[in-house]
Design an enzyme around this catalytic site. Structure first.
Site, PDB file in Angstrom:
ATOM      1  N   GLY A  99     -14.516 -26.786   4.239  1.00 37.83           N
ATOM      2  CA  GLY A  99     -15.390 -27.916   4.540  1.00 37.83           C
ATOM      3  C   GLY A  99     -14.762 -29.224   4.090  1.00 37.83           C
ATOM      4  N   SER A 172     -22.774 -36.373  -2.077  1.00 42.44           N
ATOM      5  CA  SER A 172     -21.668 -35.577  -1.546  1.00 42.44           C
ATOM      6  C   SER A 172     -20.354 -36.342  -1.612  1.00 42.44           C
ATOM      7  CB  SER A 172     -21.957 -35.183  -0.092  1.00 42.44           C
ATOM      8  OG  SER A 172     -20.769 -34.716   0.515  1.00 42.44           O
ATOM      9  N   ASP A 325     -19.917 -26.627  -7.513  1.00 43.50           N
ATOM     10  CA  ASP A 325     -19.232 -25.412  -7.053  1.00 43.50           C
ATOM     11  C   ASP A 325     -19.342 -24.261  -8.050  1.00 43.50           C
ATOM     12  OD1 ASP A 325     -18.453 -26.635  -4.736  1.00 43.50           O
ATOM     13  OD2 ASP A 325     -16.517 -27.283  -5.510  1.00 43.50           O
ATOM     14  N   ARG A 356     -25.590 -20.207  -1.023  1.00 38.07           N
ATOM     15  CA  ARG A 356     -25.311 -19.653  -2.354  1.00 38.07           C
ATOM     16  C   ARG A 356     -26.563 -19.342  -3.159  1.00 38.07           C
ATOM     17  NH1 ARG A 356     -19.782 -23.133  -3.648  1.00 38.07           N
ATOM     18  NH2 ARG A 356     -18.432 -21.687  -2.499  1.00 38.07           N
ATOM     19  N   ARG A 399     -16.338 -17.936  -3.808  1.00 35.31           N
ATOM     20  CA  ARG A 399     -16.938 -18.077  -5.137  1.00 35.31           C
ATOM     21  C   ARG A 399     -17.992 -16.998  -5.413  1.00 35.31           C
ATOM     22  NH1 ARG A 399     -14.100 -22.462  -6.725  1.00 35.31           N
ATOM     23  NH2 ARG A 399     -14.013 -24.221  -5.291  1.00 35.31           N
TER      24      ARG A 399
HETATM   25  C1  S3P Z   1     -15.488 -31.363  -2.658  1.00 31.64           C
HETATM   26  C2  S3P Z   1     -16.788 -31.794  -2.770  1.00 31.64           C
HETATM   27  C3  S3P Z   1     -17.937 -30.876  -2.924  1.00 31.64           C
HETATM   28  C4  S3P Z   1     -17.504 -29.466  -3.272  1.00 31.64           C
HETATM   29  C5  S3P Z   1     -16.323 -29.018  -2.484  1.00 31.64           C
HETATM   30  C6  S3P Z   1     -15.127 -29.935  -2.711  1.00 31.64           C
HETATM   31  C7  S3P Z   1     -14.420 -32.366  -2.503  1.00 31.64           C
HETATM   32  O1  S3P Z   1     -18.689 -30.866  -1.710  1.00 31.64           O
HETATM   33  O2  S3P Z   1     -18.573 -28.566  -3.084  1.00 31.64           O
HETATM   34  O3  S3P Z   1     -15.942 -27.700  -2.858  1.00 31.64           O
HETATM   35  O4  S3P Z   1     -13.239 -32.024  -2.684  1.00 31.64           O
HETATM   36  O5  S3P Z   1     -14.752 -33.522  -2.190  1.00 31.64           O
HETATM   37  P1  S3P Z   1     -19.867 -31.944  -1.480  1.00 31.64           P
HETATM   38  O6  S3P Z   1     -19.308 -33.228  -1.869  1.00 31.64           O
HETATM   39  O7  S3P Z   1     -20.223 -31.902  -0.032  1.00 31.64           O
HETATM   40  O8  S3P Z   1     -20.978 -31.491  -2.369  1.00 31.64           O
END
Ligand code: S3P
Length: 447
Positions: A99, A172, A325, A356, A399
């Site tokens: 993601g 986020s 996370d 999760r 995870r």
């Molecule tokens: C991340 C931000 C988080 C985290 C992901 C890595 C990043 O997601 O869960 O594993 O590297 O910016 P969100 O910002 O959407 O919560």
């Protein structure tokens, strides 16, 4: 991704000791490839995470014409092409399970003069992308999702991006980073307001590459982050610290094991990432930081963890984005604690690599833990377990696989976890390190 099903079998119990080093930080590894590629000059990276997620980002930039040498034991050399030097890839860019890769890349690609398509695996293909296409469209980008708001993302060139002031509806770092990256290509100053602190690697690393990003606190929780388009990035060497999100499995393991004394070396302890330490300390964990230093602007320390008797707590909501996370393994810690642990304000957990909340509630219930999912969190009553089944499904989520290995320490019997190839996305030598510290984990391959 491998097509073989990989099963983990964990023996109950174990005594943990020793010193280990876990792989490089995933968030910093992704960003090091993105910024190194878009910079003027040569960037050297050390400690890069050679997991499937960050390798998907690396491959995508190679497919857009960037000369990237490595990784070789975590070492990478990138010949940056500058902000306007990327070339049109000749096929869709595959972000695998990541993601972070898809959402951050969408911000960069929205500013390119060529069209691209971003695709992902079965899990990524069910994750919400409107959270990035909405602000990008407001900036004038031409970007679409599938009908359900999920991948693939199709991005076409736009005449110009405009700066926006964006108030993020959720805390986020991925959405923040996407908008800031698009802001590099926009006319004017783009601002993002985050409702609560989230990891700030993008801001820190942009500054490290000589690009000004200004962060101003609005109140206790909210921060306004601004970036002006039209500048340039200067190559900057990066030493990636170990990932606290990977260290988290070992921190909980040493806490809940009998008679443990474990040191996890050279871990990134950026305060936007250390919610896990705060949550566990509130529960009574014995965690100390040793040899604190600054590496390339990021605080790093050795983390020493000794066994402790935990107590259940109400997890403070402001810690949720700072430990986002780590909840699968925090739930495992809670399942060993005296009394109830209550998590609220964590609905974002429902849209991670798996849901999760539901998946961990099911997995813990299967090994006999009282775990009640709620819309935005979980209520776990720690203590005695009465096993229902020892067969756990990871739901394509690295995870979940790793957290349930740690649950083995408190289990009454062997646990079998199905579908664990996904551990390679973030932690390729997980099995080796788990066995090295004194647990017994074997791997079986089907097909
Ligand atoms: C991340 C931000 C988080 C985290 C992901 C890595 C990043 O997601 O869960 O594993 O590297 O910016 P969100 O910002 O959407 O919560």
């Amino acid at each position: 991704m491998t097509t073989n099903n990989i099963k983990f079998k964990v023996q109950a119990g174990g005594k943990l000791f020793g010193r280990i080093r876990v792989p490089g930080d995933k968030s910093i590894s992704h960003r090091s490839i993105m910024l190194g590629s878009l910079a003027e000059g040569t960037t050297q990276i050390t400690g890069f995470l050679e997991g499937d997620d960050s390798l998907a980002t690396l491959k995508a930039f190679q497919e857009m014409g960037v000369n990237i040498i490595g990784p070789n034991n975590g070492d990478i050399t990138i010949q940056g092409v500058g902000l306007t030097g990327l070339k049109k890839p000749n096929k869709p860019l595959d972000m695998g399970n990541s993601g972070t890769a898809m959402r951050l890349m969408s911000g960069i690609l929205a500013g390119q003069p060529f069209s691209t398509e971003l695709i992902g695996d079965a899990s990524l293909s069910t994750r919400p992308m409107k959270r990035v296409t909405k602000p990008l469209s407001a900036m004038g980008a031409t970007i679409s999702t599938a009908n359900n708001g999920m991948p693939p993302l199709k991005i076409s060139p736009s005449s110009a991006l405009n700066a926006i002031d964006y108030v993020m509806p959720m805390a986020s770092a991925q959405v923040k980073s996407c908008v800031l990256f698009a802001g590099l290509y926009a006319k004017g100053t783009t601002t993002v307001i985050e409702p609560a602190p989230t990891r700030n690697h993008t801001e820190k690393m942009l500054n490290g590459f000589g690009y000004e990003v200004v962060s101003e606190k609005i109140d206790n929780l909210k921060t306004k982050i601004s970036i002006k388009g039209g500048g340039l990035l200067k190559a900057n060497d990066i030493d990636v610290p170990s990932d606290i999100s990977s260290a988290a499995f070992f921190i909980v393991a040493a806490t809940i094991a009998d008679d443990a004394n474990l040191v996890i070396e050279h871990v990134g302890i950026n305060p936007t990432r250390t919610g896990i330490l705060d949550v566990l300390k509130l529960m009574g964990a014995k965690i100390t930081l040793e040899n604190e230093i600054l590496v390339g602007g990021e605080p790093v320390a050795d983390i020493r963890v000794k066994s402790a008797k935990l107590k259940g707590i109400n997890i403070p909501e402001e810690l949720v984005p700072l430990a986002i996370d780590e909840f699968p393994v925090i739930f495992v810690a809670a399942s060993t604690a005296a009394g109830k642990t209550v998590l609220t304000g964590a609905e974002e957990l429902r849209v991670k690599e798996s849901d999760r909340i539901q998946v961990m509630a099911d997995a813990l219930t299967a090994i006999g833990v009282l775990a009640k999912p709620t819309t935005d969190g979980m209520i776990i009553t720690g203590g005695k377990q009465s096993k229902q089944s020892s067969k756990i499904l990871s739901h394509h989520d690295h995870r979940i696989s790793m957290a349930m290995v740690i649950a083995g320490l408190n289990a009454t019997d062997e646990i079998v976890i199905d579908d664990c190839a996904n551990v390679n996305t973030s932690f390729p030598n997980f099995v080796e390190l788990i066995n090295q510290i004194g647990m017994q984990l074997t791997v079986e391959k089907d097909g």
